[in-house]
Design a protein around this motif. Structure first.
Motif, PDB file in Angstrom:
ATOM      1  N   VAL A  93       0.877  -1.167   0.000  1.00 41.99           N
ATOM      2  CA  VAL A  93       0.000   0.000   0.000  1.00 41.99           C
ATOM      3  C   VAL A  93       0.914   1.217   0.000  1.00 41.99           C
ATOM      4  N   SER A  94       0.819   2.065  -1.018  1.00 38.37           N
ATOM      5  CA  SER A  94       1.761   3.183  -1.093  1.00 38.37           C
ATOM      6  C   SER A  94       1.054   4.480  -1.452  1.00 38.37           C
ATOM      7  N   GLY A  95       1.833   5.569  -1.383  1.00 36.77           N
ATOM      8  CA  GLY A  95       1.310   6.877  -1.766  1.00 36.77           C
ATOM      9  C   GLY A  95       0.176   7.346  -0.881  1.00 36.77           C
ATOM     10  N   PRO A  96      -0.775   8.089  -1.462  1.00 34.69           N
ATOM     11  CA  PRO A  96      -1.906   8.636  -0.688  1.00 34.69           C
ATOM     12  C   PRO A  96      -2.718   7.541   0.004  1.00 34.69           C
ATOM     13  N   GLU A  97      -2.787   6.354  -0.615  1.00 33.91           N
ATOM     14  CA  GLU A  97      -3.553   5.243  -0.027  1.00 33.91           C
ATOM     15  C   GLU A  97      -2.958   4.825   1.315  1.00 33.91           C
ATOM     16  N   TYR A  98      -1.603   4.837   1.402  1.00 33.09           N
ATOM     17  CA  TYR A  98      -0.954   4.454   2.663  1.00 33.09           C
ATOM     18  C   TYR A  98      -1.135   5.536   3.721  1.00 33.09           C
ATOM     19  N   GLU A  99      -1.100   6.797   3.297  1.00 30.41           N
ATOM     20  CA  GLU A  99      -1.231   7.909   4.247  1.00 30.41           C
ATOM     21  C   GLU A  99      -2.585   7.898   4.946  1.00 30.41           C
ATOM     22  N   THR A 100      -3.587   7.321   4.291  1.00 24.70           N
ATOM     23  CA  THR A 100      -4.921   7.268   4.905  1.00 24.70           C
ATOM     24  C   THR A 100      -5.298   5.849   5.354  1.00 24.70           C
ATOM     25  N   LEU A 101      -4.308   4.932   5.363  1.00 15.88           N
ATOM     26  CA  LEU A 101      -4.590   3.569   5.818  1.00 15.88           C
ATOM     27  C   LEU A 101      -4.859   3.572   7.323  1.00 15.88           C
ATOM     28  N   GLN A 102      -5.952   2.981   7.732  1.00 21.70           N
ATOM     29  CA  GLN A 102      -6.384   3.044   9.124  1.00 21.70           C
ATOM     30  C   GLN A 102      -6.498   1.640   9.732  1.00 21.70           C
ATOM     31  N   PRO A 103      -6.546   1.561  11.075  1.00 24.57           N
ATOM     32  CA  PRO A 103      -6.627   0.252  11.730  1.00 24.57           C
ATOM     33  C   PRO A 103      -7.745  -0.643  11.195  1.00 24.57           C
ATOM     34  N   ILE A 104      -8.881  -0.054  10.808  1.00 19.94           N
ATOM     35  CA  ILE A 104      -9.985  -0.881  10.290  1.00 19.94           C
ATOM     36  C   ILE A 104      -9.570  -1.601   9.002  1.00 19.94           C
ATOM     37  N   HIS A 105      -8.777  -0.930   8.162  1.00 14.08           N
ATOM     38  CA  HIS A 105      -8.310  -1.556   6.920  1.00 14.08           C
ATOM     39  C   HIS A 105      -7.317  -2.675   7.226  1.00 14.08           C
ATOM     40  N   VAL A 106      -6.360  -2.372   8.117  1.00 17.45           N
ATOM     41  CA  VAL A 106      -5.339  -3.366   8.484  1.00 17.45           C
ATOM     42  C   VAL A 106      -6.002  -4.583   9.134  1.00 17.45           C
ATOM     43  N   SER A 107      -7.014  -4.341   9.961  1.00 19.33           N
ATOM     44  CA  SER A 107      -7.716  -5.436  10.642  1.00 19.33           C
ATOM     45  C   SER A 107      -8.409  -6.362   9.641  1.00 19.33           C
ATOM     46  N   LYS A 108      -9.027  -5.770   8.624  1.00 21.67           N
ATOM     47  CA  LYS A 108      -9.679  -6.580   7.591  1.00 21.67           C
ATOM     48  C   LYS A 108      -8.659  -7.416   6.818  1.00 21.67           C
ATOM     49  N   ILE A 109      -7.506  -6.810   6.546  1.00 22.11           N
ATOM     50  CA  ILE A 109      -6.425  -7.531   5.843  1.00 22.11           C
ATOM     51  C   ILE A 109      -5.925  -8.695   6.703  1.00 22.11           C
ATOM     52  N   LEU A 110      -5.676  -8.422   7.983  1.00 23.56           N
ATOM     53  CA  LEU A 110      -5.207  -9.473   8.896  1.00 23.56           C
ATOM     54  C   LEU A 110      -6.218 -10.618   8.991  1.00 23.56           C
ATOM     55  N   ALA A 111      -7.482 -10.265   9.090  1.00 21.93           N
ATOM     56  CA  ALA A 111      -8.535 -11.282   9.205  1.00 21.93           C
ATOM     57  C   ALA A 111      -8.562 -12.177   7.964  1.00 21.93           C
ATOM     58  N   LYS A 112      -8.421 -11.566   6.793  1.00 28.90           N
ATOM     59  CA  LYS A 112      -8.444 -12.329   5.542  1.00 28.90           C
ATOM     60  C   LYS A 112      -7.234 -13.256   5.449  1.00 28.90           C
ATOM     61  N   ILE A 113      -6.051 -12.727   5.793  1.00 27.85           N
ATOM     62  CA  ILE A 113      -4.825 -13.543   5.764  1.00 27.85           C
ATOM     63  C   ILE A 113      -4.948 -14.701   6.748  1.00 27.85           C
ATOM     64  N   ALA A 114      -5.472 -14.424   7.934  1.00 24.19           N
ATOM     65  CA  ALA A 114      -5.616 -15.470   8.958  1.00 24.19           C
ATOM     66  C   ALA A 114      -6.500 -16.609   8.464  1.00 24.19           C
ATOM     67  N   GLN A 115      -7.566 -16.254   7.757  1.00 22.15           N
ATOM     68  CA  GLN A 115      -8.457 -17.284   7.200  1.00 22.15           C
ATOM     69  C   GLN A 115      -7.777 -18.060   6.074  1.00 22.15           C
ATOM     70  N   ASN A 116      -7.106 -17.328   5.189  1.00 18.77           N
ATOM     71  CA  ASN A 116      -6.440 -17.973   4.050  1.00 18.77           C
ATOM     72  C   ASN A 116      -5.333 -18.919   4.483  1.00 18.77           C
ATOM     73  N   GLU A 117      -4.590 -18.525   5.543  1.00 16.15           N
ATOM     74  CA  GLU A 117      -3.424 -19.297   5.990  1.00 16.15           C
ATOM     75  C   GLU A 117      -3.764 -20.301   7.092  1.00 16.15           C
ATOM     76  N   LYS A 118      -5.056 -20.369   7.455  1.00 12.27           N
ATOM     77  CA  LYS A 118      -5.498 -21.296   8.524  1.00 12.27           C
ATOM     78  C   LYS A 118      -4.697 -21.085   9.814  1.00 12.27           C
ATOM     79  N   ILE A 119      -4.682 -19.847  10.250  1.00 12.46           N
ATOM     80  CA  ILE A 119      -3.925 -19.439  11.436  1.00 12.46           C
ATOM     81  C   ILE A 119      -4.683 -19.835  12.711  1.00 12.46           C
ATOM     82  N   ASP A 120      -3.915 -20.240  13.736  1.00 12.28           N
ATOM     83  CA  ASP A 120      -4.500 -20.592  15.038  1.00 12.28           C
ATOM     84  C   ASP A 120      -4.356 -19.469  16.062  1.00 12.28           C
ATOM     85  N   LEU A 121      -3.259 -18.702  15.936  1.00 16.02           N
ATOM     86  CA  LEU A 121      -2.973 -17.667  16.934  1.00 16.02           C
ATOM     87  C   LEU A 121      -2.381 -16.441  16.238  1.00 16.02           C
ATOM     88  N   ILE A 122      -2.963 -15.274  16.512  1.00 14.50           N
ATOM     89  CA  ILE A 122      -2.417 -14.010  16.009  1.00 14.50           C
ATOM     90  C   ILE A 122      -1.830 -13.255  17.197  1.00 14.50           C
TER      91      ILE A 122
END
Length: 253
Positions: free
Chosen positions: A89-118
């Motif tokens: 995520v770069s440029g203006p998009e990164y400057e406005t990246l917020q915890p809600i966006h990062v949380s959604k990304i983490l949740a998706k990765i956790a599901q895709n990778e079959k994570i047990d503990l974050i």
């Protein structure tokens, strides 16, 4: 054994004096030393210790940010993480990246990778939001323990000692779960030169928020970023009555 996901963020180094941009749109980042967020270092260290105790099978580190964010990932890999995921995520998009966006990304990765503990740092030292672990828990509907000062992993659960205002609280969470690391959890190791060299061969997967179906449209707008007001000189008063009178004058009572 558990699959563990840790979040790492590249932030302005804690020893750097922050300067606000003349146009008050943010802080100066060009030519400024950056490093991994200190609380994220603690999260990485805890994950590596779990693997050393044979309680974790694989550790994946994830970062969201511009190309330079890979520096934080490489540090995590050198500390003992197995592989990295860079959500670019770069440029203006990164400057406005917020915890809600990062949380959604983490949740998706956790599901895709079959994570047990974050394991996440309790907060980043640049924005001090302290929201990502909580929001990720909400999106995944996983158990959550914040401000962990001790983590003990069982076969299907994790027991966390967490710091609260009145002392300590001990909670047991069923896996999958999310834990945010506090300062007292551990002392992160330094990456040794041999491990730094080995880290260069470890895989880093590149993704974008769109690959994960995450919309990064900002939810809030920053109006202005300003330096805190200069602290005024104190006054010595002869007694409590004078102190109360002066506080009333200033409108503090």
């Amino acid at each position: 054994m558990a699959r563990v996901l840790v979040g790492v963020k590249r932030v302005i180094d804690y020893a750097v004096k922050i300067r606000v941009k003349p146009d008050k749109t943010g802080v100066v980042t060009d030519g400024v030393k950056h490093s991994m967020n200190p609380f994220d270092e603690i999260a990485v260290e805890e994950a590596v210790r779990l693997k050393e105790k044979k309680l974790a099978s694989e550790i994946i580190a994830i970062t969201c940010g511009p190309a330079q964010s890979q520096e934080a990932l490489r540090t995590a890999l050198a500390m003992g993480v197995d592989k990295g995921i860079h959500v670019e995520v770069s440029g203006p998009e990164y400057e406005t990246l917020q915890p809600i966006h990062v949380s959604k990304i983490l949740a998706k990765i956790a599901q895709n990778e079959k994570i047990d503990l974050i394991i996440l740092g309790k907060q980043a030292i640049d924005d001090d939001s302290n929201q990502t672990a909580q929001m990720t828990s909400g999106f995944l509907d996983w158990s959550l323990a914040t401000f962990a000062s001790k983590i003990e992993k069982g076969e299907k659960d994790v027991t966390v000692t967490r710091d609260i205002d009145g002392g300590h609280e001990v909670v047991t969470l069923k896996l999958p779960a999310i834990v945010s690391a506090d300062l007292r959890l551990n002392e992160p190791r330094y990456a040794t030169l041999p491990n730094i060299m080995k880290a260069k061969k470890k895989p880093i997967q590149k993704l974008s928020p769109k690959d994960l179906g995450v919309d990064t449209t900002p939810r809030i707008k920053i109006i202005s970023v300003e330096d805190p007001p200069t602290r005024q000189a104190g006054q010595i008063v002869p007694d409590v009555d004078t102190l109360i009178a002066k506080l009333k004058e200033k409108g503090h009572c």
